[in-house]
Write a protein that holds these residues in place. Structure first.
Motif, PDB file in Angstrom:
ATOM      1  N   GLY A  66     -13.340 -48.804  11.350  1.00 12.10           N
ATOM      2  CA  GLY A  66     -12.186 -47.968  11.685  1.00 12.10           C
ATOM      3  C   GLY A  66     -10.894 -48.522  11.115  1.00 12.10           C
ATOM      4  N   PHE A  67     -10.724 -49.826  11.168  1.00 12.65           N
ATOM      5  CA  PHE A  67      -9.511 -50.466  10.652  1.00 12.65           C
ATOM      6  C   PHE A  67      -9.365 -50.185   9.153  1.00 12.65           C
ATOM      7  CE2 PHE A  67      -6.918 -53.878   9.001  1.00 12.65           C
ATOM      8  CZ  PHE A  67      -5.954 -54.077   9.975  1.00 12.65           C
ATOM      9  N   ARG A  68     -10.448 -50.398   8.401  1.00 12.19           N
ATOM     10  CA  ARG A  68     -10.407 -50.162   6.951  1.00 12.19           C
ATOM     11  C   ARG A  68     -10.123 -48.693   6.638  1.00 12.19           C
ATOM     12  NH1 ARG A  68     -14.377 -54.050   7.250  1.00 12.19           N
ATOM     13  NH2 ARG A  68     -16.055 -52.531   7.297  1.00 12.19           N
ATOM     14  N   HIS A  69     -10.656 -47.789   7.460  1.00 11.97           N
ATOM     15  CA  HIS A  69     -10.399 -46.363   7.264  1.00 11.97           C
ATOM     16  C   HIS A  69      -8.904 -46.059   7.415  1.00 11.97           C
ATOM     17  CE1 HIS A  69     -11.013 -42.048   7.368  1.00 11.97           C
ATOM     18  NE2 HIS A  69     -10.283 -42.008   8.466  1.00 11.97           N
ATOM     19  N   VAL A  70      -8.276 -46.609   8.440  1.00  7.36           N
ATOM     20  CA  VAL A  70      -6.840 -46.386   8.633  1.00  7.36           C
ATOM     21  C   VAL A  70      -6.049 -47.002   7.486  1.00  7.36           C
ATOM     22  CG1 VAL A  70      -4.846 -46.834  10.115  1.00  7.36           C
ATOM     23  CG2 VAL A  70      -7.027 -46.184  11.144  1.00  7.36           C
ATOM     24  N   GLN A 108       7.740 -46.355   1.290  1.00  2.90           N
ATOM     25  CA  GLN A 108       6.981 -45.392   0.494  1.00  2.90           C
ATOM     26  C   GLN A 108       5.868 -44.740   1.320  1.00  2.90           C
ATOM     27  OE1 GLN A 108       7.564 -48.702  -0.721  1.00  2.90           O
ATOM     28  NE2 GLN A 108       9.433 -47.861  -1.641  1.00  2.90           N
ATOM     29  N   ARG A 109       5.838 -45.025   2.623  1.00  2.00           N
ATOM     30  CA  ARG A 109       4.868 -44.467   3.586  1.00  2.00           C
ATOM     31  C   ARG A 109       3.458 -45.020   3.394  1.00  2.00           C
ATOM     32  NH1 ARG A 109       6.442 -43.273   7.734  1.00  2.00           N
ATOM     33  NH2 ARG A 109       4.920 -41.690   8.194  1.00  2.00           N
ATOM     34  N   GLN A 110       3.315 -46.132   2.677  1.00  2.00           N
ATOM     35  CA  GLN A 110       2.013 -46.772   2.517  1.00  2.00           C
ATOM     36  C   GLN A 110       1.754 -47.659   3.727  1.00  2.00           C
ATOM     37  OE1 GLN A 110       3.290 -48.698  -1.061  1.00  2.00           O
ATOM     38  NE2 GLN A 110       2.040 -47.348  -2.350  1.00  2.00           N
ATOM     39  N   VAL A 111       0.513 -47.642   4.205  1.00  2.00           N
ATOM     40  CA  VAL A 111       0.152 -48.442   5.373  1.00  2.00           C
ATOM     41  C   VAL A 111       0.111 -49.916   4.978  1.00  2.00           C
ATOM     42  CG1 VAL A 111      -1.566 -48.860   7.154  1.00  2.00           C
ATOM     43  CG2 VAL A 111      -1.144 -46.531   6.362  1.00  2.00           C
ATOM     44  N   GLN A 112       0.859 -50.737   5.707  1.00  2.00           N
ATOM     45  CA  GLN A 112       0.948 -52.168   5.425  1.00  2.00           C
ATOM     46  C   GLN A 112       0.286 -53.025   6.503  1.00  2.00           C
ATOM     47  OE1 GLN A 112       2.393 -53.305   2.412  1.00  2.00           O
ATOM     48  NE2 GLN A 112       1.983 -51.139   2.179  1.00  2.00           N
ATOM     49  N   GLY A 113      -0.071 -52.399   7.607  1.00  2.00           N
ATOM     50  CA  GLY A 113      -0.689 -53.129   8.708  1.00  2.00           C
ATOM     51  C   GLY A 113      -0.817 -52.225   9.908  1.00  2.00           C
ATOM     52  N   MET A 114      -1.056 -52.840  11.047  1.00  2.00           N
ATOM     53  CA  MET A 114      -1.287 -52.087  12.273  1.00  2.00           C
ATOM     54  C   MET A 114      -0.605 -52.802  13.430  1.00  2.00           C
ATOM     55  SD  MET A 114      -3.038 -49.362  13.049  1.00  2.00           S
ATOM     56  CE  MET A 114      -4.350 -49.262  11.874  1.00  2.00           C
ATOM     57  N   ALA A 115      -0.062 -52.022  14.362  1.00  2.00           N
ATOM     58  CA  ALA A 115       0.500 -52.572  15.591  1.00  2.00           C
ATOM     59  C   ALA A 115      -0.245 -51.961  16.772  1.00  2.00           C
ATOM     60  CB  ALA A 115       1.992 -52.264  15.694  1.00  2.00           C
ATOM     61  N   ALA A 116      -0.443 -52.761  17.808  1.00  2.00           N
ATOM     62  CA  ALA A 116      -1.113 -52.287  19.016  1.00  2.00           C
ATOM     63  C   ALA A 116      -0.366 -52.796  20.235  1.00  2.00           C
ATOM     64  CB  ALA A 116      -2.561 -52.780  19.055  1.00  2.00           C
ATOM     65  N   VAL A 117      -0.291 -51.930  21.241  1.00  2.00           N
ATOM     66  CA  VAL A 117       0.223 -52.306  22.556  1.00  2.00           C
ATOM     67  C   VAL A 117      -0.966 -52.197  23.498  1.00  2.00           C
ATOM     68  CG1 VAL A 117       1.858 -51.768  24.394  1.00  2.00           C
ATOM     69  CG2 VAL A 117       2.508 -51.397  21.998  1.00  2.00           C
TER      70      VAL A 117
END
Length: 144
Positions: A66-70, A108-117
């Motif tokens: 899932g992470f790689r997909h995002v 540029q709206r490219q995904v650079q990482g992920m944040a979670a709460v």
């Protein structure tokens, strides 16, 4: 330092919930005091580590898929509401977590990482499981 950065740092420090952010490879870049309380690792122990640190081993393959997909698509099916999953504390204890995630995008709206709460809901989960068991036992008794 601008006001937005000051506000963000104050919120991270004061948040009761765990706030964790990673880069594109799933390496922890942000670990707030709430994450220290929830998972038991000090920031210096968690920073620069893989998210595998807090993901039970049997769930890692599904998580990374899932992470790689995002990361590849920017599509996040969990942003609309809370997700509940097991987590892993430093002492090996499994905990129940509710969390929301958000992709971190550059200009540029490219995904650079992920944040979670994340919030530890283990006691609520166990209480609900106990109530369901009592209800099932009561129904079984009344059907006998």
């Amino acid at each position: 330092m601008d006001l937005h950065r000051l506000v963000a740092e104050a919120i991270l420090a004061a948040a009761v919930d765990a706030v964790v952010a990673t880069d594109r490879e799933g390496i922890i870049q942000v670990w707030n005091p709430g994450a220290e309380r929830v998972f038991g690792y000090r920031a210096e122990e968690a920073l620069s580590q893989s998210l595998d640190l807090i993901i039970p081993e049997r769930l890692r393959a599904r998580h990374w898929e899932g992470f790689r997909h995002v990361m590849a698509t920017g599509a996040n099916r969990y942003g609309e509401g809370d997700l509940s999953v097991p987590g892993l504390r430093q002492d090996g204890q499994r905990i129940s977590l509710e969390f929301a995630i958000a992709p971190l995008r550059n200009r540029q709206r490219q995904v650079q990482g992920m944040a979670a709460v994340m919030r530890d809901v283990t006691s609520r989960f166990e209480e609900m499981r106990g109530l369901k068991q009592k209800l099932a036992e009561a129904v079984a008794r009344s059907n006998s």
